[in-house]
Motif scaffolding. Structure first.
Motif, PDB file in Angstrom:
ATOM      1  N   ASP A  54      37.170 -34.268  13.099  1.00 35.90           N
ATOM      2  CA  ASP A  54      37.877 -33.598  12.064  1.00 35.90           C
ATOM      3  C   ASP A  54      36.922 -33.522  10.565  1.00 35.90           C
ATOM      4  O   ASP A  54      37.434 -34.264   9.650  1.00 35.90           O
ATOM      5  CB  ASP A  54      39.324 -33.853  11.601  1.00 35.90           C
ATOM      6  CG  ASP A  54      40.007 -33.222  10.600  1.00 35.90           C
ATOM      7  OD1 ASP A  54      39.507 -32.055  10.350  1.00 35.90           O
ATOM      8  OD2 ASP A  54      40.872 -33.627   9.866  1.00 35.90           O
ATOM      9  N   ASN A  57      37.719 -32.349   6.406  1.00 36.88           N
ATOM     10  CA  ASN A  57      39.011 -33.071   6.067  1.00 36.88           C
ATOM     11  C   ASN A  57      39.551 -33.259   4.730  1.00 36.88           C
ATOM     12  O   ASN A  57      40.255 -33.928   4.184  1.00 36.88           O
ATOM     13  CB  ASN A  57      38.952 -34.513   6.911  1.00 36.88           C
ATOM     14  CG  ASN A  57      37.874 -35.140   6.378  1.00 36.88           C
ATOM     15  OD1 ASN A  57      37.286 -34.927   5.741  1.00 36.88           O
ATOM     16  ND2 ASN A  57      37.797 -36.277   7.156  1.00 36.88           N
ATOM     17  N   ARG A  85      44.824 -26.761   9.038  1.00 35.54           N
ATOM     18  CA  ARG A  85      44.098 -27.437  10.221  1.00 35.54           C
ATOM     19  C   ARG A  85      44.998 -27.487  11.364  1.00 35.54           C
ATOM     20  O   ARG A  85      45.947 -27.771  11.410  1.00 35.54           O
ATOM     21  CB  ARG A  85      43.838 -28.771   9.728  1.00 35.54           C
ATOM     22  CG  ARG A  85      42.603 -28.913   8.419  1.00 35.54           C
ATOM     23  CD  ARG A  85      42.478 -30.319   7.970  1.00 35.54           C
ATOM     24  NE  ARG A  85      41.743 -30.507   6.904  1.00 35.54           N
ATOM     25  CZ  ARG A  85      42.107 -30.339   5.679  1.00 35.54           C
ATOM     26  NH1 ARG A  85      43.448 -30.194   5.372  1.00 35.54           N
ATOM     27  NH2 ARG A  85      41.342 -30.377   4.622  1.00 35.54           N
TER      28      ARG A  85
END
Length: 275
Positions: A54, A57, A85
């Motif tokens: 990820d 972020n 997300r």
């Protein structure tokens, strides 16, 4: 003359600790600078792609596209706000919105100097900000390298494909009403292929067909493509003009000169010409 730090042109109150830096590089199919200058939706996709981790972020993504010729030079591609997300890896898992109010006028005009070390192309911005300087700010948005002149073409197939996809008027006008003899050579092996544009087909139309098919229906080039694979082929095969004339030139002369260059460059015995 002292360099200008990138921080000097960042918006007031800009907090790099809330920003991920995305330094986009060649992905084996397309150069990011071509995507940024020609395909806005695809460029958005490049900045919403999640790999295994990820990486994006944080609230913002500061996007840069690496120059084709200088790996330390990057073209600014906008500041994106991450609004959503998903956890799915290797997919367009980020919802992003381009923040035109944050340096919008600098998109495709600001060139940043950054000698990026390591393989990680998604970094916390504050860790690199002190290394980032302003290389230049252009009056016009970058839309691709300008036509270099008929006698200075030395471009990889990937570059020809980008020029054709953009329908660059400077390239098209210079080539579409010209007959000519050209060479396509593998920059690693040196193996040449000599071809020509004649009849009602100008150089632009002929090269556009290579951009679409990769091989232009030439048997030798088809075989070479199968041997080295598409990714290597796009990068290794380079185009240059050997001779060029107006469309009024007799086709017999063009074909005679094509045969001459095949003989000079040994493209039948050491290259990819089969006739």
């Amino acid at each position: 003359m002292s360099t200008i730090p990138l921080s000097a042109v960042l918006p007031a109150g800009f907090d790099p600790s809330q920003v991920k830096l995305h330094c986009a590089v060649y992905n084996g199919e397309r150069h990011p600078i071509d995507v940024l200058s020609n395909d806005p939706e695809a460029w958005k996709g490049w900045n919403s792609w999640r790999g295994v981790k990820d990486d994006f972020n944080r609230q913002f993504v500061f996007s840069l596209a690496q120059d084709r010729h200088d790996p330390t030079l990057w073209l600014f591609g906008g500041i994106w706000e991450v609004t959503g997300r998903r956890h799915e890896p290797r997919a367009l898992s980020y919802d992003i919105v381009l923040r035109d109010d944050l340096m919008g006028p600098f998109i495709q005009r600001l060139w940043v100097r950054l000698p990026l070390a390591g393989r990680n192309r998604r970094r916390n911005m504050e860790s690199l900000l002190d290394q980032m300087t302003v290389s230049s700010i252009q009056e016009e948005a970058f839309v691709g390298d300008p036509f270099p002149g008929h006698d200075r073409i030395n471009h990889a197939l990937t570059e020809i494909q980008a020029v054709v996809a953009q329908q660059r008027p400077d390239w098209r006008i210079a080539l579409e009403h010209m007959k000519g003899v050209y060479v396509i050579h593998d920059q690693e092996t040196g193996e040449p292929y000599v071809g020509s544009a004649y009849g009602d087909t100008g150089i632009w139309q002929r090269w556009s067909y290579y951009a679409a098919t990769l091989h232009g229906d030439n048997i030798g080039l088809k075989e070479h493509l199968e041997t080295i694979g598409e990714v290597a082929y796009r990068e290794r095969m380079r185009f240059a003009l050997l001779e060029f004339w107006s469309m009024r030139t007799d086709d017999g002369h063009v074909l005679e000169r094509e045969a001459y260059w095949k003989s000079v460059l040994l493209s039948r015995s050491l290259g990819h010409n089969k006739n």
